[in-house]
Design a protein around this motif. Structure first.
Motif, PDB file in Angstrom:
ATOM      1  N   LEU A 112       1.290   8.125   1.538  1.00  0.00           N
ATOM      2  CA  LEU A 112       1.482   7.855   2.966  1.00  0.00           C
ATOM      3  C   LEU A 112       2.948   7.989   3.380  1.00  0.00           C
ATOM      4  CD1 LEU A 112      -0.974   4.897   3.619  1.00  0.00           C
ATOM      5  CD2 LEU A 112      -1.209   7.283   4.293  1.00  0.00           C
ATOM      6  N   ALA A 113       3.875   7.712   2.472  1.00  0.00           N
ATOM      7  CA  ALA A 113       5.287   7.844   2.823  1.00  0.00           C
ATOM      8  C   ALA A 113       5.603   9.293   3.199  1.00  0.00           C
ATOM      9  CB  ALA A 113       6.172   7.395   1.676  1.00  0.00           C
ATOM     10  N   VAL A 150      -3.917  -2.157  -0.524  1.00  0.00           N
ATOM     11  CA  VAL A 150      -3.021  -1.624  -1.543  1.00  0.00           C
ATOM     12  C   VAL A 150      -3.575  -0.331  -2.156  1.00  0.00           C
ATOM     13  CG1 VAL A 150      -3.873  -2.816  -3.589  1.00  0.00           C
ATOM     14  CG2 VAL A 150      -1.443  -2.333  -3.372  1.00  0.00           C
ATOM     15  N   HIS A 151      -4.886  -0.156  -2.053  1.00  0.00           N
ATOM     16  CA  HIS A 151      -5.470   1.071  -2.606  1.00  0.00           C
ATOM     17  C   HIS A 151      -5.529   2.198  -1.573  1.00  0.00           C
ATOM     18  CE1 HIS A 151      -6.452  -0.900  -6.346  1.00  0.00           C
ATOM     19  NE2 HIS A 151      -6.927  -1.909  -5.652  1.00  0.00           N
ATOM     20  N   LEU A 152      -5.176   1.871  -0.349  1.00  0.00           N
ATOM     21  CA  LEU A 152      -5.222   2.889   0.709  1.00  0.00           C
ATOM     22  C   LEU A 152      -3.897   3.647   0.735  1.00  0.00           C
ATOM     23  CD1 LEU A 152      -6.982   0.759   3.488  1.00  0.00           C
ATOM     24  CD2 LEU A 152      -7.996   2.193   1.710  1.00  0.00           C
ATOM     25  N   ASP A 153      -3.685   4.472  -0.282  1.00  0.00           N
ATOM     26  CA  ASP A 153      -2.377   5.092  -0.429  1.00  0.00           C
ATOM     27  C   ASP A 153      -2.337   6.536   0.064  1.00  0.00           C
ATOM     28  OD1 ASP A 153      -4.020   5.962  -2.404  1.00  0.00           O
ATOM     29  OD2 ASP A 153      -2.758   5.347  -4.070  1.00  0.00           O
ATOM     30  N   GLY A 208       4.864  10.216   6.628  1.00  0.00           N
ATOM     31  CA  GLY A 208       5.755   9.631   7.621  1.00  0.00           C
ATOM     32  C   GLY A 208       5.381   8.197   7.967  1.00  0.00           C
ATOM     33  N   LEU A 209       4.528   7.587   7.120  1.00  0.00           N
ATOM     34  CA  LEU A 209       4.123   6.195   7.378  1.00  0.00           C
ATOM     35  C   LEU A 209       4.795   5.277   6.368  1.00  0.00           C
ATOM     36  CD1 LEU A 209       0.297   6.709   7.914  1.00  0.00           C
ATOM     37  CD2 LEU A 209       1.866   5.815   9.630  1.00  0.00           C
ATOM     38  N   ASP A 210       5.768   4.504   6.793  1.00  0.00           N
ATOM     39  CA  ASP A 210       6.342   3.517   5.890  1.00  0.00           C
ATOM     40  C   ASP A 210       5.494   2.255   5.953  1.00  0.00           C
ATOM     41  OD1 ASP A 210       6.923   2.290   8.225  1.00  0.00           O
ATOM     42  OD2 ASP A 210       9.061   2.060   7.836  1.00  0.00           O
ATOM     43  N   SER A 211       5.937   1.197   5.278  1.00  0.00           N
ATOM     44  CA  SER A 211       5.062   0.023   5.187  1.00  0.00           C
ATOM     45  C   SER A 211       4.795  -0.590   6.564  1.00  0.00           C
ATOM     46  CB  SER A 211       5.667  -1.013   4.239  1.00  0.00           C
ATOM     47  OG  SER A 211       6.981  -1.328   4.629  1.00  0.00           O
ATOM     48  N   ILE A 212       5.768  -0.487   7.458  1.00  0.00           N
ATOM     49  CA  ILE A 212       5.564  -1.064   8.788  1.00  0.00           C
ATOM     50  C   ILE A 212       4.547  -0.252   9.588  1.00  0.00           C
ATOM     51  CG2 ILE A 212       6.688  -1.510  10.998  1.00  0.00           C
ATOM     52  CD1 ILE A 212       9.160  -2.347   9.462  1.00  0.00           C
ATOM     53  N   ARG A 213       4.753   1.066   9.628  1.00  0.00           N
ATOM     54  CA  ARG A 213       3.810   1.916  10.372  1.00  0.00           C
ATOM     55  C   ARG A 213       2.418   1.846   9.764  1.00  0.00           C
ATOM     56  NH1 ARG A 213       5.942   3.981  15.353  1.00  0.00           N
ATOM     57  NH2 ARG A 213       8.076   3.368  15.032  1.00  0.00           N
ATOM     58  N   GLN A 214       2.376   1.655   8.435  1.00  0.00           N
ATOM     59  CA  GLN A 214       1.074   1.573   7.801  1.00  0.00           C
ATOM     60  C   GLN A 214       0.310   0.342   8.293  1.00  0.00           C
ATOM     61  OE1 GLN A 214       0.824   0.571   3.722  1.00  0.00           O
ATOM     62  NE2 GLN A 214      -0.963   1.854   3.384  1.00  0.00           N
ATOM     63  N   THR A 227       3.327   8.923  14.047  1.00  0.00           N
ATOM     64  CA  THR A 227       4.319   9.734  13.323  1.00  0.00           C
ATOM     65  C   THR A 227       4.825  10.924  14.112  1.00  0.00           C
ATOM     66  OG1 THR A 227       2.636  11.171  12.361  1.00  0.00           O
ATOM     67  CG2 THR A 227       3.231   9.197  11.106  1.00  0.00           C
ATOM     68  N   GLY A 234       0.792  -1.226   0.000  1.00  0.00           N
ATOM     69  CA  GLY A 234       0.000   0.000   0.000  1.00  0.00           C
ATOM     70  C   GLY A 234       0.820   1.269   0.000  1.00  0.00           C
ATOM     71  N   ILE A 235       1.960   1.208   0.654  1.00  0.00           N
ATOM     72  CA  ILE A 235       2.729   2.427   0.850  1.00  0.00           C
ATOM     73  C   ILE A 235       3.110   3.086  -0.464  1.00  0.00           C
ATOM     74  CG2 ILE A 235       4.963   1.214   0.971  1.00  0.00           C
ATOM     75  CD1 ILE A 235       3.980   4.078   3.251  1.00  0.00           C
ATOM     76  N   PRO A 288       9.775  10.117  12.734  1.00  0.00           N
ATOM     77  CA  PRO A 288       9.921   8.655  12.776  1.00  0.00           C
ATOM     78  C   PRO A 288       9.627   8.029  11.426  1.00  0.00           C
ATOM     79  CG  PRO A 288       8.694   9.418  14.682  1.00  0.00           C
ATOM     80  CD  PRO A 288       8.882  10.616  13.787  1.00  0.00           C
ATOM     81  N   LEU A 322       3.586  -7.990  10.525  1.00  0.00           N
ATOM     82  CA  LEU A 322       3.740  -6.549  10.741  1.00  0.00           C
ATOM     83  C   LEU A 322       2.511  -5.968  11.408  1.00  0.00           C
ATOM     84  CD1 LEU A 322       5.500  -5.460   7.448  1.00  0.00           C
ATOM     85  CD2 LEU A 322       6.506  -5.776   9.715  1.00  0.00           C
TER      86      LEU A 322
END
Lengths: 550, 78
Positions: free
Chosen positions: B31-32, B62-65, B35-41, B16, A97-98, A523, A234
């Protein structure tokens, strides 16, 4: 005639993969609820069906195909079916998603242009996103559930591991199945593998530690594997611990970051009901091992019965299939403290005082049949003296033949049967310690500094975390090379304004150099690879073009 | 609707360190960049699943970008 009992009719070819297919097999664990166990004897017909289906879609031995690496039954059978057909799977990560579907489509296209696959194989959900790709699409859910026994030549089987290349210029390591078998054997030796062992994994199958270290390793040793998706971990990291507890998991690997992540996301109160005493080997590799993170994990999970002696830091890389050195089974974490100042000059010495002290994990001796040499990083020939830092070269049955369609990369890294890793290390107490990478060296006033030295120094500033700091080389106004440190600052940091000076002081104390700049970031702002490694090159690039900001 | 946004931004603020007001201006951004990477997402999605008692599948995710896309998804799931 329909095959009644596949186990009785397994061909020699198939036995190269499934030695003795029976009830032992893979438990596919969904995000919520119970898993589905499929014994290898029941997996075999599905793998045959996948092989037949891929063949019917035009794939022939030697043809490459992009495999969208998800951790479900159909996708796993498609990978294995393609492999025993003699076709060459190139695992790619599913969309995340990112970055959105667009970035994923671009990645698949880049792989197509660089590595010339003949098909795109994956679950329907993700293939629908790739409708614009000119590659023929094969939906794994639609592959036949049985097929004729497979006869072929296992010595020609191979898959491709995408590695250090950028997203735009993918670079693939060729991994023949003979390398996989050799390394699976070595890993089993290093793990004191025994009948009844249970592998538990959430690692992505597009990464060597997941694909070779868990899926192909479990099949090779005929062990049960509990397989879950990395997204499940995750999102709900307790699921990993539950899987180990519920299935009496004994072998379960993870990169260093995951151990810190579990300690952060699964509070002590949520450990009730977990029994982790069966976890005999907790492999830790794929990125520099941070001793405090592993120690914190062991202490945090001790109430659930996790044995600290199970921690097994190791060293490896895709070019060597997966594993190269292993710490001794059941020894646990061993670390050594050395002098940062001496290390900057390529020497391993005792620290002069506390600020000069750098703690590194010892990663064990080479696995059986594996030779590791340390050589001068510049000439690539002169052996490094004891207590000096050298570049790691290696040789062994797990050494892969090279990169796919990239003779230039082969020439740089494969010389006279040896692999030049680009990693720096030294022997400490008879074990390998990895102390940085040649490509990321920061050279200031003629002295070499591995970025991790600066990062760990910055991480000692109160409120900062070494794994969330990134050091890289830049150029000062006088044109001299200088170092920059970028740090992610926690939201609740009491005094961020004071941080640049404190970081500069810590780095100055540890390395003796003045930083050109300290960049404070929110962060998670530092880009990382899918396996969690810092992308120092990317951070540097952003810094240089002025886009590295809060 | 306002409540959904408040809840969402509250969680993102926690993850964040950015204040909700600043996030309001980033609703449409990737989202990047928030400040949200794939883990924080994934942490965000786990918290939303708990908060709204919904399951957010990988194909939905995957569409929640952007934060706006996530807000629309929550509204639709209610």
């Amino acid at each position: 005639m329909h095959v009644v009992n596949a186990a009785h009719t397994v061909t020699e070819t198939e036995r190269a993969l499934f030695r003795d297919p029976g009830e032992t097999g893979i438990c596919f664990l969904p995000g919520r609820g119970e898993g589905t166990h499929v014994g290898y004897k029941d997996l075999l017909p599905l793998v045959r069906g996948a092989a037949a289906g891929l063949r019917a879609r035009g794939l022939r031995p030697g043809d490459r195909f992009v495999w969208v690496a998800t951790s479900d039954l159909h996708a796993v059978c498609a990978f294995l079916g393609g492999l025993i057909l003699g076709a060459v799977p190139i695992p790619v990560a599913p969309p995340r998603g990112i970055s959105g579907p667009g970035a994923w489509q671009a990645h698949v296209e880049a792989v197509r242009l660089a590595l010339h696959p003949k098909a795109l194989v994956g679950v329907e959900t993700w293939l629908e996103l790739a409708e614009d790709s000119p590659l023929p699409r094969v939906v794994v859910e639609q592959l036949p559930s049985d097929g004729p026994p497979v006869d072929g030549d296992p010595s020609t089987w191979e898959h491709v591991q995408l590695t250090s290349g950028s997203t735009a210029a993918p670079k693939g390591v060729r991994v023949p199945f003979s390398n996989v078998r050799a390394n699976a054997y070595q890993i089993g030796w290093g793990s004191d593998v025994r009948k009844g062992d249970v592998v538990v994994s959430w690692l992505p199958l597009y990464h060597d530690m997941g694909l070779v270290g868990t899926l192909l390793f479990a099949i090779y040793w005929n062990l049960d594997l509990v397989l879950m998706s990395p997204l499940t971990f995750l999102r709900r990291p307790r699921r990993w611990l539950e899987a180990i507890s519920d299935h009496k998991g004994s072998l379960s690997p993870a990169p260093s970051f995951a151990y810190g992540y579990v300690a952060r996301r699964v509070p002590a109160a949520k450990l009730a009901g977990l029994e982790l005493g069966s976890w005999r080997v907790a492999y830790c590799g794929a990125e520099p091992v941070h001793p405090p993170a592993l120690r914190g994990f062991a202490a945090h999970l001790a109430p659930a019965g996790f044995p600290a002696s199970s921690l097994l830091p190791c060293y490896g890389l895709a070019e060597a299939t997966l594993a190269v050195t292993f710490t001794p089974h059941q020894r646990g974490l061993a670390a050594h403290t050395l002098s940062r100042a001496a290390l900057a000059e390529g020497h391993v010495r005792d620290p002069q005082d506390a600020p000069d002290a750098l703690e590194v994990a010892l990663l064990g001796p080479p696995l059986p049949q594996t030779e590791v040499q340390l050589r001068d990083p510049v000439d690539g020939v002169t052996p490094t003296s004891p207590r000096e830092v050298g570049e790691i070269w290696l040789k062994g049955p797990q050494l892969t033949p090279g990169y796919l369609d990239d003779a230039a990369a082969d020439a740089l890294t494969h010389q006279d049967g040896w692999l030049r890793t680009g990693d720096l290390g030294s022997w400490i107490e008879g074990e390998l310690a990895v102390l940085g990478r040649t490509k990321e060296l920061i050279i200031v006033r003629g002295r070499n500094h591995a970025p991790i030295d600066l990062e760990w120094a910055a991480g000692e500033v109160e409120g900062l975390d070494a794994s969330a700091c990134c050091a890289f080389a830049a150029t000062d106004p006088d044109g001299q090379e200088a170092a920059v440190v970028a740090c992610e600052v926690p939201k609740d940091h009491p005094d961020p304004d004071a941080l640049p000076e404190r970081v500069a002081q810590a780095v100055r104390r540890a390395t003796g150099i003045d930083l050109l700049a300290v960049v404070l970031l929110p962060p998670r702002a530092i880009p990382r690879t899918t396996s969690g490694k810092l992308q120092r090159g990317k951070v540097r690039e952003r810094y240089l073009n002025g886009t590295l900001t809060c | 609707m306002a409540n959904h946004r408040e809840t969402l931004l509250g969680i993102v603020t926690e993850l964040t360190g950015r204040d909700p007001q600043a996030l309001e201006g980033l609703m449409q951004e990737p989202l990047a960049d928030v400040g949200l990477d794939s883990i924080r997402q994934q942490e965000l999605l786990a918290q939303l699943e708990d908060e709204y008692d919904v399951e957010i599948s990988p194909e939905d995710a995957v569409h929640l970008d952007s934060l706006a896309a996530i807000e629309r998804f929550i509204r639709g799931a209610q």
